[in-house]
Design a protein around this motif. Structure first.
Motif, PDB file in Angstrom:
ATOM      1  N   PRO A  47       0.817  -1.220   0.000  1.00 44.88           N
ATOM      2  CA  PRO A  47       0.000   0.000   0.000  1.00 44.88           C
ATOM      3  C   PRO A  47       0.855   1.278   0.000  1.00 44.88           C
ATOM      4  CG  PRO A  47      -0.838  -1.552   1.622  1.00 44.88           C
ATOM      5  CD  PRO A  47       0.470  -2.092   1.138  1.00 44.88           C
ATOM      6  N   GLN A  48       1.978   1.254   0.712  1.00 42.55           N
ATOM      7  CA  GLN A  48       2.866   2.418   0.717  1.00 42.55           C
ATOM      8  C   GLN A  48       3.478   2.622  -0.668  1.00 42.55           C
ATOM      9  OE1 GLN A  48       5.546   1.206   3.844  1.00 42.55           O
ATOM     10  NE2 GLN A  48       4.445   2.382   5.406  1.00 42.55           N
ATOM     11  N   GLN A  49       3.887   1.527  -1.306  1.00 40.34           N
ATOM     12  CA  GLN A  49       4.436   1.609  -2.664  1.00 40.34           C
ATOM     13  C   GLN A  49       3.418   2.224  -3.611  1.00 40.34           C
ATOM     14  OE1 GLN A  49       6.244  -1.949  -4.337  1.00 40.34           O
ATOM     15  NE2 GLN A  49       6.590  -2.737  -2.281  1.00 40.34           N
ATOM     16  N   SER A  50       2.189   1.805  -3.482  1.00 33.29           N
ATOM     17  CA  SER A  50       1.135   2.293  -4.361  1.00 33.29           C
ATOM     18  C   SER A  50       0.922   3.796  -4.187  1.00 33.29           C
ATOM     19  CB  SER A  50      -0.157   1.529  -4.087  1.00 33.29           C
ATOM     20  OG  SER A  50      -1.133   1.900  -5.013  1.00 33.29           O
ATOM     21  N   VAL A  51       0.880   4.264  -2.949  1.00 30.60           N
ATOM     22  CA  VAL A  51       0.696   5.690  -2.679  1.00 30.60           C
ATOM     23  C   VAL A  51       1.876   6.490  -3.228  1.00 30.60           C
ATOM     24  CG1 VAL A  51       0.614   7.430  -0.828  1.00 30.60           C
ATOM     25  CG2 VAL A  51      -0.880   5.426  -0.731  1.00 30.60           C
ATOM     26  N   LEU A  52       3.097   6.003  -3.020  1.00 33.51           N
ATOM     27  CA  LEU A  52       4.279   6.690  -3.559  1.00 33.51           C
ATOM     28  C   LEU A  52       4.210   6.773  -5.084  1.00 33.51           C
ATOM     29  CD1 LEU A  52       7.090   5.146  -1.327  1.00 33.51           C
ATOM     30  CD2 LEU A  52       6.318   7.528  -1.313  1.00 33.51           C
ATOM     31  N   ALA A  53       3.834   5.666  -5.719  1.00 28.25           N
ATOM     32  CA  ALA A  53       3.758   5.636  -7.179  1.00 28.25           C
ATOM     33  C   ALA A  53       2.676   6.583  -7.698  1.00 28.25           C
ATOM     34  CB  ALA A  53       3.501   4.209  -7.668  1.00 28.25           C
ATOM     35  N   ILE A  54       1.543   6.641  -7.026  1.00 25.87           N
ATOM     36  CA  ILE A  54       0.453   7.538  -7.440  1.00 25.87           C
ATOM     37  C   ILE A  54       0.891   8.992  -7.320  1.00 25.87           C
ATOM     38  CG2 ILE A  54      -1.831   8.410  -6.789  1.00 25.87           C
ATOM     39  CD1 ILE A  54      -2.516   5.462  -6.080  1.00 25.87           C
ATOM     40  N   LEU A  55       1.474   9.353  -6.179  1.00 20.13           N
ATOM     41  CA  LEU A  55       1.915  10.730  -5.992  1.00 20.13           C
ATOM     42  C   LEU A  55       3.006  11.099  -6.983  1.00 20.13           C
ATOM     43  CD1 LEU A  55       1.918  10.934  -2.094  1.00 20.13           C
ATOM     44  CD2 LEU A  55       0.375  12.126  -3.669  1.00 20.13           C
ATOM     45  N   ASP A  56       3.869  10.147  -7.299  1.00 21.07           N
ATOM     46  CA  ASP A  56       4.928  10.403  -8.270  1.00 21.07           C
ATOM     47  C   ASP A  56       4.339  10.595  -9.671  1.00 21.07           C
ATOM     48  OD1 ASP A  56       7.754  10.587  -8.986  1.00 21.07           O
ATOM     49  OD2 ASP A  56       7.455   8.661  -9.982  1.00 21.07           O
ATOM     50  N   SER A  57       3.342   9.810 -10.008  1.00 21.28           N
ATOM     51  CA  SER A  57       2.744   9.885 -11.347  1.00 21.28           C
ATOM     52  C   SER A  57       1.812  11.078 -11.522  1.00 21.28           C
ATOM     53  CB  SER A  57       1.965   8.608 -11.645  1.00 21.28           C
ATOM     54  OG  SER A  57       2.832   7.507 -11.674  1.00 21.28           O
ATOM     55  N   TYR A  58       0.995  11.381 -10.503  1.00 20.40           N
ATOM     56  CA  TYR A  58      -0.047  12.392 -10.644  1.00 20.40           C
ATOM     57  C   TYR A  58       0.244  13.704  -9.932  1.00 20.40           C
ATOM     58  CZ  TYR A  58      -2.773   8.482 -12.401  1.00 20.40           C
ATOM     59  OH  TYR A  58      -3.214   7.403 -13.123  1.00 20.40           O
ATOM     60  N   GLY A  59       1.243  13.718  -9.056  1.00 20.72           N
ATOM     61  CA  GLY A  59       1.564  14.937  -8.323  1.00 20.72           C
ATOM     62  C   GLY A  59       0.750  15.060  -7.046  1.00 20.72           C
ATOM     63  N   PRO A  60       0.905  16.209  -6.368  1.00 20.22           N
ATOM     64  CA  PRO A  60       0.219  16.418  -5.084  1.00 20.22           C
ATOM     65  C   PRO A  60      -1.288  16.288  -5.214  1.00 20.22           C
ATOM     66  CG  PRO A  60       1.803  18.169  -5.533  1.00 20.22           C
ATOM     67  CD  PRO A  60       1.691  17.355  -6.787  1.00 20.22           C
ATOM     68  N   GLU A 109      13.155  13.067  -0.544  1.00 17.07           N
ATOM     69  CA  GLU A 109      13.371  11.651  -0.195  1.00 17.07           C
ATOM     70  C   GLU A 109      12.244  10.801  -0.768  1.00 17.07           C
ATOM     71  OE1 GLU A 109      14.797   8.088   1.141  1.00 17.07           O
ATOM     72  OE2 GLU A 109      15.871   9.987   1.000  1.00 17.07           O
ATOM     73  N   GLY A 110      11.021  11.336  -0.781  1.00 22.62           N
ATOM     74  CA  GLY A 110       9.876  10.623  -1.348  1.00 22.62           C
ATOM     75  C   GLY A 110      10.025  10.408  -2.846  1.00 22.62           C
ATOM     76  N   GLU A 111      10.568  11.388  -3.537  1.00 21.61           N
ATOM     77  CA  GLU A 111      10.808  11.235  -4.976  1.00 21.61           C
ATOM     78  C   GLU A 111      11.827  10.134  -5.223  1.00 21.61           C
ATOM     79  OE1 GLU A 111      11.826  15.133  -6.407  1.00 21.61           O
ATOM     80  OE2 GLU A 111       9.778  15.875  -6.119  1.00 21.61           O
ATOM     81  N   ARG A 112      12.873  10.072  -4.377  1.00 19.49           N
ATOM     82  CA  ARG A 112      13.864   8.995  -4.514  1.00 19.49           C
ATOM     83  C   ARG A 112      13.216   7.642  -4.196  1.00 19.49           C
ATOM     84  NH1 ARG A 112      17.098  13.183  -2.638  1.00 19.49           N
ATOM     85  NH2 ARG A 112      16.838  12.667  -0.439  1.00 19.49           N
ATOM     86  N   ALA A 113      12.366   7.623  -3.181  1.00 15.68           N
ATOM     87  CA  ALA A 113      11.678   6.375  -2.805  1.00 15.68           C
ATOM     88  C   ALA A 113      10.747   5.912  -3.927  1.00 15.68           C
ATOM     89  CB  ALA A 113      10.896   6.574  -1.508  1.00 15.68           C
ATOM     90  N   ALA A 114      10.030   6.849  -4.555  1.00 17.42           N
ATOM     91  CA  ALA A 114       9.137   6.490  -5.665  1.00 17.42           C
ATOM     92  C   ALA A 114       9.946   5.928  -6.833  1.00 17.42           C
ATOM     93  CB  ALA A 114       8.323   7.709  -6.105  1.00 17.42           C
ATOM     94  N   ALA A 115      11.097   6.539  -7.108  1.00 20.06           N
ATOM     95  CA  ALA A 115      11.960   6.025  -8.182  1.00 20.06           C
ATOM     96  C   ALA A 115      12.432   4.615  -7.839  1.00 20.06           C
ATOM     97  CB  ALA A 115      13.156   6.956  -8.389  1.00 20.06           C
ATOM     98  N   GLU A 116      12.713   4.368  -6.566  1.00 22.67           N
ATOM     99  CA  GLU A 116      13.110   3.029  -6.094  1.00 22.67           C
ATOM    100  C   GLU A 116      11.982   2.027  -6.314  1.00 22.67           C
ATOM    101  OE1 GLU A 116      13.242   1.237  -1.644  1.00 22.67           O
ATOM    102  OE2 GLU A 116      14.539   2.967  -1.963  1.00 22.67           O
ATOM    103  N   VAL A 117      10.761   2.433  -6.019  1.00 21.59           N
ATOM    104  CA  VAL A 117       9.594   1.565  -6.208  1.00 21.59           C
ATOM    105  C   VAL A 117       9.435   1.241  -7.692  1.00 21.59           C
ATOM    106  CG1 VAL A 117       7.063   1.495  -6.120  1.00 21.59           C
ATOM    107  CG2 VAL A 117       8.360   2.250  -4.114  1.00 21.59           C
ATOM    108  N   HIS A 118       9.483   2.280  -8.545  1.00 24.38           N
ATOM    109  CA  HIS A 118       9.328   2.059  -9.992  1.00 24.38           C
ATOM    110  C   HIS A 118      10.427   1.153 -10.533  1.00 24.38           C
ATOM    111  CE1 HIS A 118       5.994   4.746 -10.462  1.00 24.38           C
ATOM    112  NE2 HIS A 118       6.679   5.829 -10.125  1.00 24.38           N
ATOM    113  N   SER A 119      11.669   1.413 -10.139  1.00 22.07           N
ATOM    114  CA  SER A 119      12.769   0.608 -10.683  1.00 22.07           C
ATOM    115  C   SER A 119      12.692  -0.824 -10.180  1.00 22.07           C
ATOM    116  CB  SER A 119      14.128   1.240 -10.369  1.00 22.07           C
ATOM    117  OG  SER A 119      14.396   1.196  -8.990  1.00 22.07           O
ATOM    118  N   GLY A 120      12.248  -1.029  -8.945  1.00 25.53           N
ATOM    119  CA  GLY A 120      12.090  -2.391  -8.430  1.00 25.53           C
ATOM    120  C   GLY A 120      11.036  -3.163  -9.202  1.00 25.53           C
ATOM    121  N   ARG A 121       9.942  -2.490  -9.515  1.00 24.82           N
ATOM    122  CA  ARG A 121       8.877  -3.128 -10.287  1.00 24.82           C
ATOM    123  C   ARG A 121       9.341  -3.437 -11.704  1.00 24.82           C
ATOM    124  NH1 ARG A 121       3.615   0.454  -8.381  1.00 24.82           N
ATOM    125  NH2 ARG A 121       3.469  -0.462  -6.304  1.00 24.82           N
TER     126      ARG A 121
END
Length: 160
Positions: A47-60, A109-121
């Motif tokens: 669920p945390q990965q999903s929220v990070l990915a959504i915020l990264d894709s769609y913005g605030p 840090e959240g942007e780096r975490a979202a990039a980590e989530v995307h690259s892991g997937r």
């Protein structure tokens, strides 16, 4: 012919899809999406990965909009956001036009975490794709193009 849960068309043309075919497609797409999201190597829960990915894709966005996109109740999003805020990957900011509402934004840090989530997937999926024989890779890319047409909802293009 059924083999290991998969129906093989054996190259025969499909003129129309049965209800079972449609259900299989839907369930397969959902299962694949779920498996891509479930990245065991990540330090974040699905669920945390999903929220990070959504915020990264769609913005605030507001917590309510996040809950709507995730199709969960607002208290669930509030809990997830609390966890993410605690580790410093999201921040809450007042909405300019409505000071009673907040927008959730990724921190640096959240942007780096979202990039980590995307690259892991992407890495997981790339590893799975490498295992396929070349003929299946070609078929898969044709399928991807077909699914993209479905997502564009352009029936005129689909007729060609």
């Amino acid at each position: 012919m059924t083999t290991g849960g998969a129906i093989r068309t054996e190259g025969r043309p499909v003129e129309e899809f049965s209800a079972r075919d449609v259900t299989r497609l839907r369930l397969t797409v959902l299962r694949l999406a779920r498996r891509i999201r479930r990245n065991e190597a990540s330090r974040f829960s699905p669920p945390q990965q999903s929220v990070l990915a959504i915020l990264d894709s769609y913005g605030p966005m507001t917590p309510g909009r996040l809950a709507e996109i995730e199709a969960v109740q607002p208290p669930s999003i509030t809990r997830i956001l609390g966890q993410l805020e605690q580790i410093g990957v999201v921040t809450r900011e007042p909405v300019k036009d409505n000071l009673r509402q907040v927008q959730i934004r990724l921190t640096n840090e959240g942007e780096r975490a979202a990039a980590e989530v995307h690259s892991g997937r992407d890495e997981w999926l790339a590893n799975m794709l490498e295992r396929l024989p070349q003929v299946r890779k070609t078929s898969l890319m044709i399928l991807v193009e077909t699914l993209e047409l479905l997502l564009e909802e352009t029936p005129v293009e689909m007729a060609s």
